[in-house]
Motif scaffolding. Structure first.
Motif, PDB file in Angstrom:
ATOM      1  N   SER A   1      19.487   6.304  47.282  1.00  0.00           N
ATOM      2  CA  SER A   1      18.220   6.494  47.990  1.00  0.00           C
ATOM      3  C   SER A   1      17.126   6.893  47.025  1.00  0.00           C
ATOM      4  O   SER A   1      17.344   7.691  46.106  1.00  0.00           O
TER       5      SER A   1
ATOM      6  N   SER B   1      14.261   8.231  48.306  1.00  0.00           N
ATOM      7  CA  SER B   1      13.333   9.020  49.115  1.00  0.00           C
ATOM      8  C   SER B   1      13.543  10.517  48.947  1.00  0.00           C
ATOM      9  O   SER B   1      14.658  11.021  48.989  1.00  0.00           O
ATOM     10  N   ARG B   2      12.448  11.218  48.805  1.00  0.00           N
ATOM     11  CA  ARG B   2      12.466  12.668  48.852  1.00  0.00           C
ATOM     12  C   ARG B   2      12.648  13.110  50.306  1.00  0.00           C
ATOM     13  O   ARG B   2      12.489  12.315  51.232  1.00  0.00           O
ATOM     14  N   ASP B   3      12.942  14.393  50.491  1.00  0.00           N
ATOM     15  CA  ASP B   3      13.088  14.920  51.850  1.00  0.00           C
ATOM     16  C   ASP B   3      11.804  14.737  52.665  1.00  0.00           C
ATOM     17  O   ASP B   3      10.699  14.837  52.114  1.00  0.00           O
ATOM     18  N   PHE B   4      11.953  14.524  53.937  1.00  0.00           N
ATOM     19  CA  PHE B   4      10.814  14.548  54.857  1.00  0.00           C
ATOM     20  C   PHE B   4      10.189  15.938  54.724  1.00  0.00           C
ATOM     21  O   PHE B   4      10.872  16.957  54.923  1.00  0.00           O
TER      22      PHE B   4
ATOM     23  N   TYR C   1       1.464  11.038  55.791  1.00  0.00           N
ATOM     24  CA  TYR C   1       2.422  10.731  54.722  1.00  0.00           C
ATOM     25  C   TYR C   1       1.749  10.445  53.386  1.00  0.00           C
ATOM     26  O   TYR C   1       2.372  10.577  52.339  1.00  0.00           O
TER      27      TYR C   1
ATOM     28  N   LEU D   1      11.866   9.447  44.809  1.00  0.00           N
ATOM     29  CA  LEU D   1      12.840  10.326  44.139  1.00  0.00           C
ATOM     30  C   LEU D   1      13.636   9.435  43.194  1.00  0.00           C
ATOM     31  O   LEU D   1      14.538   8.715  43.638  1.00  0.00           O
TER      32      LEU D   1
ATOM     33  N   ASN E   1      12.319   4.911  52.995  1.00  0.00           N
ATOM     34  CA  ASN E   1      13.467   5.377  52.217  1.00  0.00           C
ATOM     35  C   ASN E   1      14.015   4.155  51.490  1.00  0.00           C
ATOM     36  O   ASN E   1      14.912   3.479  51.985  1.00  0.00           O
TER      37      ASN E   1
END
Lengths: 300, 300, 300, 300
Positions: free
Chosen positions: D56, D58-61, D92, D261, D295
């Motif tokens: 992944s 993506s960083r955390d929401f 966002y 990320l 993501n």
């Protein structure tokens, strides 16, 4: 201050447990000390409107991010052909927005208002007991400003020296005003000046200046219905209690109006040379809500 | 009704253009007809608080989805160890939430309040002119209820027969009450009963019962500052105008309180046999906001 | 259909209790049937990308209010000098938004996934077990479309005739495709055509067409990891169970992708004459979240 | 670095004006450089899935308030009898959430993508041109990681030494990988380590480490379709331009994935000894939206 000893932990616990108003207005009561605001009290309050000056006690709706506002409110605008609408979103509890706390907002191990069990009354759907809609008819009563910086001859209250109960008495006396059953007290601590002088401070990170637990008996002795304040609980408290002044919500049934903007009212009272007025505000009737943003008005 | 001809389109356009209040309080004025509410007016209003009864004019915060509420408000709750907080989110304009419109909320081809150009004053960041924060000190004035169903001997106003200006005059006369400069009028149309009898109806889908454009001169002739109503503009209007009654916002500078809950006040007034009272409310001070949810109080 | 008796309540309860996957991947497992998607499975899935056609399985982000969308999503825009940003807000669960359910999303009296107690694992702060962040590395596997309207020679599935498990088998056979461990099945029910023919219908008001509880063994027998569907549980179910097909979440650990837009994929599969493809999607990694809006892609 | 002079302002302006892709895919094109991702390209990308590892990006929401997150996302949970749902709300754009920018997101005085006029195409209702829904079919292509800290032998990129275009070439060469038309490049700058070492830093307060304007020709020369990065534009830029690297959006039609990320992918690539993979993500199809949280997955 030798004559004013700071209360011990046992004494503070006694303020909360021995003097609480549970059952005073019936086992099922959800309005708390607001019951003390009778129709007669409202007529009396209206009689205090003399100059007709109207002073708002609300800070700006907190949309601007920053150290003082870690969870800013949402404001978004939609422009149309012949009009414009917008969206407001807010987590109003905390140290920024002016808001009233419902009786369901806080509790400790003894329970919530009137001894109810929060595990039964509170869920992620809201509160079944003591929610803000219980006060939907609004709160209009006699308001009394207590100006602590004026009493002390300083600009603002400090962390080192929280506001104590005897100072509330002293401020009332110095101002020549009494506090009675059903009144709202508006305690001025000089927050806006404090913040200007301490740009790094945010209520979200203790320590904070504010009211010491020794102010609890003042509320209870005078049967105060509403506490409006700009600085809140002095934090951290030295007693290790989850709540000190905020315990007035669930122990006494008092309505707390947090983060009020009090400086303009302090100036108006000083100008007019009187410290009592009509105070009025009404929460948004959110069924099951735990409080509401409000813009309280002082009418002098 | 032969003696009360419905105004022609030219007449309605004249209500809006020839009688508008632009410049009346200065070219840069952003407070409109609220300027008519002087300190003296507030003192007069406070003098009307006699029985001390407090009546809320707000409908529930509209979280429940449904035909009547196509864009429900958000209410979410977060439970913690010793307390509970929540999130409120709302698009308050529309036909559900009780709210006040700011002077920037609507306009037509002639411009917005005081002749300003919406293209210059309005953006997705909000309004630079006539925003709701202009009324942050609150609106407290004499309120007068005008009960149209009572006048007509019916439960509610119908689509076929909108409320006309001469009926506002007739209602005031029948109730033995006058309307003067700076007053708030609260026009009762029987909305809750109308909705109960017409479950399919929603203001979002015309036609709607409400106030006819012929009510505009009433507002202007009497220098009304605030219009509180449960039913709004009769819709659609037969004139093809973008706004009829809502044009009172940008032409006269009147504060409109939409979707008020008026039935409890109508009942209280009938019980007490008087139709004037203190009306008070204060918007959330949202910088650049186009209005605010409010819970107006009538104090009798 | 004489050869395909509808299962009794006891049989359905047995699908859920006797065949559940609790403990299969360890007592603390939070990934469920997604464990069946091995690296080898992902390589196999990638090998199915032949024509390179990419088909989205997501419906529009549901901002438009209406009967079908009682809690519309928020979309607000802020325009700046050299750019534009926006706000998205959504309650994505329900019958409108395309989204994946986390393993924590539903439960029954027996408990949630892996036998955990929802009273301990779920609070208004989110889920401590089985939250959507457990699948943050995404779900990429072999997808198989099962086209029920095509099997039946009709445009869409009806309320009177829900999709049964034997039809899933029949569709696979008719299409010449098998279903194996770790696969995602995409069950086409003709939702967009159903809705066009039934404008009054909304999943929020039963009855609804969809999958019958008899489809549960298909998921379990084939060790399906993901169920993507446009119509969901046939509702109401005749068994009085809180969940039938949605029980696959907490009993089998299956990932459900609700409200998918399947029609374009059904058309693409028919055009290309093949019913297997690579399916890939990844939730937003919301710590403690109960699911996520997703836009799954089928790569043929 | 004597052999790599920093471009002059005129040279950077030339990158943007003389080399822009306006009209390249037609005057009405709204997909930009994503047009370079053909079905064949997707098949090629799928062919890169060898080990089946999924990473992944993506960083955390970002729900947790703090210096790094001045406008935290909203996450609220509602617990019911047999299930739990939640609300996600987010702005966002900015320096926290992993998201893709739509072609409409930014512009300068020359106009937005394809030369359109933002005053005509953008309003508070969203974008009529270049909105995120144009990419609803997802973006799946060959991805190439460019690891700058590895090239430099350091943990992270610094403010003093932004990433230059010649370093992107050097990193590709050192890693033995080429970049071609339609590729996504994933530029690793060591953000998570940078942040850990500089807890006071937030992208909202320049200066920031990141990519220098000299990287623009790399994107254009290689016909890159997607730029995924953890650190963004080196800021402030010394040219006084409103946008440098972000100008790739409106000049070249490149999709930018901000705040990715990347560290886990950098580690995976180093472990597997290869720097190319399948990259796939799909935005939420928000009609008129200016981007989407995503993501992205790297499949090795």
């Amino acid at each position: 201050m030798a004559e004013h000893p700071t209360p011990t932990r046992d004494e503070v616990v006694a303020y909360l447990r021995e003097r609480r108003n549970w059952g005073r207005w019936g086992a099922d009561d959800q309005r708390g000390a607001i019951n003390l605001i009778t129709p007669e009290k409202r007529v009396e309050a209206a009689g205090l409107v003399r100059s007709g000056r109207s002073v708002s006690l609300s800070r700006d709706f907190p949309t601007i991010p920053g150290r003082h506002n870690p969870m800013p409110a949402q404001h978004f605008v939609r422009v149309m052909e012949n009009g414009v609408v917008d969206y407001y979103g807010i987590v109003y509890h905390g140290y920024v927005a002016t808001h009233v706390d419902a009786l369901c907002h806080v509790w400790d191990g003894e329970g919530m208002w009137n001894g109810r069990d929060p595990a039964k009354e509170i869920s992620s759907n809201g509160a079944r007991f003591g929610a803000i809609d219980q006060w939907r008819d609004g709160i209009t009563t006699r308001g009394v400003l207590l100006d602590i910086p004026k009493l002390r001859g300083e600009d603002f209250v400090t962390i080192e020296r929280p506001i104590h109960g005897w100072e509330l008495e002293a401020a009332a006396k110095a101002q020549g005003v009494s506090v009675g059953a059903g009144d709202a007290i508006v305690v001025y601590g000089g927050r806006e000046k404090w913040q200007a002088a301490h740009p790094e401070w945010s209520g979200y990170r203790p320590p904070s200046p504010g009211l010491h637990a020794s102010c609890l008996p003042f509320l209870r002795d005078h049967d105060v219905s509403v506490l409006v304040w700009d600085l809140m609980d002095a934090a951290p408290n030295e007693y290790g209690l989850p709540w000190t002044m905020h315990a007035a919500i669930f122990c006494y049934g008092v309505a707390l109006v947090d983060n009020a903007l009090v400086q303009p009212l302090a100036e108006a009272c000083a100008e007019e040379g009187r410290y009592e007025f009509m105070l009025t505000f009404a929460p948004m009737p959110v069924i099951g809500g735990t409080g509401s943003p409000v813009n309280p008005l002082a009418l002098l």
